[in-house]
Design a protein around this motif. Structure first.
Motif, PDB file in Angstrom:
ATOM      1  N   UNK A  29      28.006  27.778  39.967  1.00  0.00           N
ATOM      2  CA  UNK A  29      27.936  29.139  40.324  1.00  0.00           C
ATOM      3  C   UNK A  29      28.805  29.925  39.635  1.00  0.00           C
ATOM      4  N   UNK A  30      29.945  29.663  39.128  1.00  0.00           N
ATOM      5  CA  UNK A  30      30.855  30.642  38.272  1.00  0.00           C
ATOM      6  C   UNK A  30      30.385  31.081  36.950  1.00  0.00           C
ATOM      7  N   UNK A  31      29.403  30.068  36.388  1.00  0.00           N
ATOM      8  CA  UNK A  31      29.019  30.719  35.065  1.00  0.00           C
ATOM      9  C   UNK A  31      27.663  31.201  35.239  1.00  0.00           C
ATOM     10  N   UNK A  32      27.160  31.631  36.350  1.00  0.00           N
ATOM     11  CA  UNK A  32      25.800  32.278  36.326  1.00  0.00           C
ATOM     12  C   UNK A  32      25.845  33.569  36.911  1.00  0.00           C
ATOM     13  N   UNK A  33      25.104  34.620  36.341  1.00  0.00           N
ATOM     14  CA  UNK A  33      24.932  36.078  36.837  1.00  0.00           C
ATOM     15  C   UNK A  33      24.159  35.683  37.965  1.00  0.00           C
ATOM     16  N   UNK A  34      24.626  36.198  39.360  1.00  0.00           N
ATOM     17  CA  UNK A  34      23.750  36.198  40.380  1.00  0.00           C
ATOM     18  C   UNK A  34      23.156  37.536  40.644  1.00  0.00           C
ATOM     19  N   UNK A  35      22.000  37.839  41.062  1.00  0.00           N
ATOM     20  CA  UNK A  35      21.290  38.852  41.327  1.00  0.00           C
ATOM     21  C   UNK A  35      20.383  38.919  42.601  1.00  0.00           C
ATOM     22  N   UNK A  36      19.922  40.158  42.902  1.00  0.00           N
ATOM     23  CA  UNK A  36      18.591  40.342  43.898  1.00  0.00           C
ATOM     24  C   UNK A  36      17.825  41.246  43.133  1.00  0.00           C
ATOM     25  N   UNK A  37      16.662  40.739  43.461  1.00  0.00           N
ATOM     26  CA  UNK A  37      15.564  41.686  42.920  1.00  0.00           C
ATOM     27  C   UNK A  37      14.745  41.789  43.976  1.00  0.00           C
ATOM     28  N   UNK A  38      13.787  42.842  43.946  1.00  0.00           N
ATOM     29  CA  UNK A  38      12.774  42.824  45.070  1.00  0.00           C
ATOM     30  C   UNK A  38      11.297  43.449  44.552  1.00  0.00           C
ATOM     31  N   UNK A  39      10.357  42.939  45.413  1.00  0.00           N
ATOM     32  CA  UNK A  39       8.902  43.228  44.942  1.00  0.00           C
ATOM     33  C   UNK A  39       8.364  43.860  46.365  1.00  0.00           C
ATOM     34  N   UNK A  40       7.594  44.927  46.192  1.00  0.00           N
ATOM     35  CA  UNK A  40       6.991  45.538  47.172  1.00  0.00           C
ATOM     36  C   UNK A  40       5.401  45.136  47.037  1.00  0.00           C
ATOM     37  N   UNK A  41       4.657  45.303  47.994  1.00  0.00           N
ATOM     38  CA  UNK A  41       3.402  44.952  47.725  1.00  0.00           C
ATOM     39  C   UNK A  41       2.685  46.000  46.523  1.00  0.00           C
ATOM     40  N   UNK A  42       1.836  45.509  45.649  1.00  0.00           N
ATOM     41  CA  UNK A  42       1.300  46.265  44.701  1.00  0.00           C
ATOM     42  C   UNK A  42       2.324  46.692  43.615  1.00  0.00           C
ATOM     43  N   UNK A  43       3.760  46.214  43.572  1.00  0.00           N
ATOM     44  CA  UNK A  43       4.353  46.942  42.619  1.00  0.00           C
ATOM     45  C   UNK A  43       5.127  45.744  41.833  1.00  0.00           C
ATOM     46  N   UNK A  45       8.140  43.668  40.366  1.00  0.00           N
ATOM     47  CA  UNK A  45       9.538  43.011  40.637  1.00  0.00           C
ATOM     48  C   UNK A  45      10.440  43.894  39.939  1.00  0.00           C
ATOM     49  N   UNK A  46      11.688  44.244  40.482  1.00  0.00           N
ATOM     50  CA  UNK A  46      12.630  45.177  40.172  1.00  0.00           C
ATOM     51  C   UNK A  46      13.971  44.753  40.437  1.00  0.00           C
ATOM     52  N   UNK A  47      14.905  45.191  39.616  1.00  0.00           N
ATOM     53  CA  UNK A  47      16.142  44.665  39.803  1.00  0.00           C
ATOM     54  C   UNK A  47      16.981  45.362  40.952  1.00  0.00           C
ATOM     55  N   UNK A  48      17.570  44.970  41.752  1.00  0.00           N
ATOM     56  CA  UNK A  48      18.232  45.571  42.873  1.00  0.00           C
ATOM     57  C   UNK A  48      19.824  45.737  42.530  1.00  0.00           C
ATOM     58  N   UNK A  49      20.350  44.596  42.362  1.00  0.00           N
ATOM     59  CA  UNK A  49      21.764  44.218  41.797  1.00  0.00           C
ATOM     60  C   UNK A  49      21.963  43.036  41.322  1.00  0.00           C
ATOM     61  N   UNK A  50      23.166  43.054  40.219  1.00  0.00           N
ATOM     62  CA  UNK A  50      23.484  41.665  39.817  1.00  0.00           C
ATOM     63  C   UNK A  50      25.011  41.740  39.559  1.00  0.00           C
ATOM     64  N   UNK A  51      25.556  40.517  39.632  1.00  0.00           N
ATOM     65  CA  UNK A  51      27.308  40.255  39.665  1.00  0.00           C
ATOM     66  C   UNK A  51      27.346  39.359  38.782  1.00  0.00           C
ATOM     67  N   UNK A  91      10.532  45.514  51.008  1.00  0.00           N
ATOM     68  CA  UNK A  91       9.941  44.568  50.046  1.00  0.00           C
ATOM     69  C   UNK A  91      10.394  43.302  50.640  1.00  0.00           C
ATOM     70  N   UNK A  92       9.981  42.336  49.601  1.00  0.00           N
ATOM     71  CA  UNK A  92      10.402  40.941  49.854  1.00  0.00           C
ATOM     72  C   UNK A  92      11.611  40.907  48.634  1.00  0.00           C
ATOM     73  N   UNK A  93      12.791  40.396  49.248  1.00  0.00           N
ATOM     74  CA  UNK A  93      13.974  40.167  48.178  1.00  0.00           C
ATOM     75  C   UNK A  93      14.100  38.959  47.900  1.00  0.00           C
ATOM     76  N   UNK A 113      12.337  42.181  53.879  1.00  0.00           N
ATOM     77  CA  UNK A 113      12.956  43.373  54.594  1.00  0.00           C
ATOM     78  C   UNK A 113      11.880  44.294  55.050  1.00  0.00           C
ATOM     79  N   UNK A 114      11.943  44.773  56.243  1.00  0.00           N
ATOM     80  CA  UNK A 114      10.956  45.710  56.519  1.00  0.00           C
ATOM     81  C   UNK A 114      11.963  47.153  57.384  1.00  0.00           C
TER      82      UNK A 114
END
Length: 117
Positions: A29-43, A45-51, A91-93, A113-114
């Protein structure tokens, strides 16, 4: 075997809060960049946050100080605290673990997430 297991999605009212969590198994876990992305219907996938390294964070422009990403390295878990939720956040996260040397990319199965009244 690498597994990213997300939880915490669900239904929230506009202005409400949710906290997503992602437990990472099978990676250092310590050597990876962890993140959240999301994708809404018809759109796309986009970056939400990384750490990375617990301190260095990046957020999507739409976040506008509403979300916070943080980790519990003892539990190999990354969290996304989402406040002031808007219907547009529906979106789906997806949880992501990424490193660049060598290039490695893992994804969770996603949590919905709705945001609706």
């Amino acid at each position: 075997q690498v597994q990213l297991v997300e939880s915490g999605g669900g239904l929230a009212q506009p202005g409400g809060s949710l906290t997503l969590s992602c437990a990472a198994n099978g990676i250092n876990f310590n050597i990876y960049t962890m993140g959240w992305y999301r994708q809404a219907p018809g759109k796309q996938r986009e970056l939400v946050a990384t750490i990375r390294s617990r301190l260095f964070t990046e957020y999507g422009n739409f976040v506008k100080n509403r979300f916070i990403i943080y980790t519990d390295n003892a539990k190999n878990t990354v969290f996304l605290q989402m406040n002031s939720l808007e219907p547009e956040d529906t979106a789906a996260y997806y949880c992501n673990a990424r490193r660049t040397a060598p290039m490695t990319d893992f994804w969770g199965q996603g949590t919905q997430v709705t945001v609706s009244s």
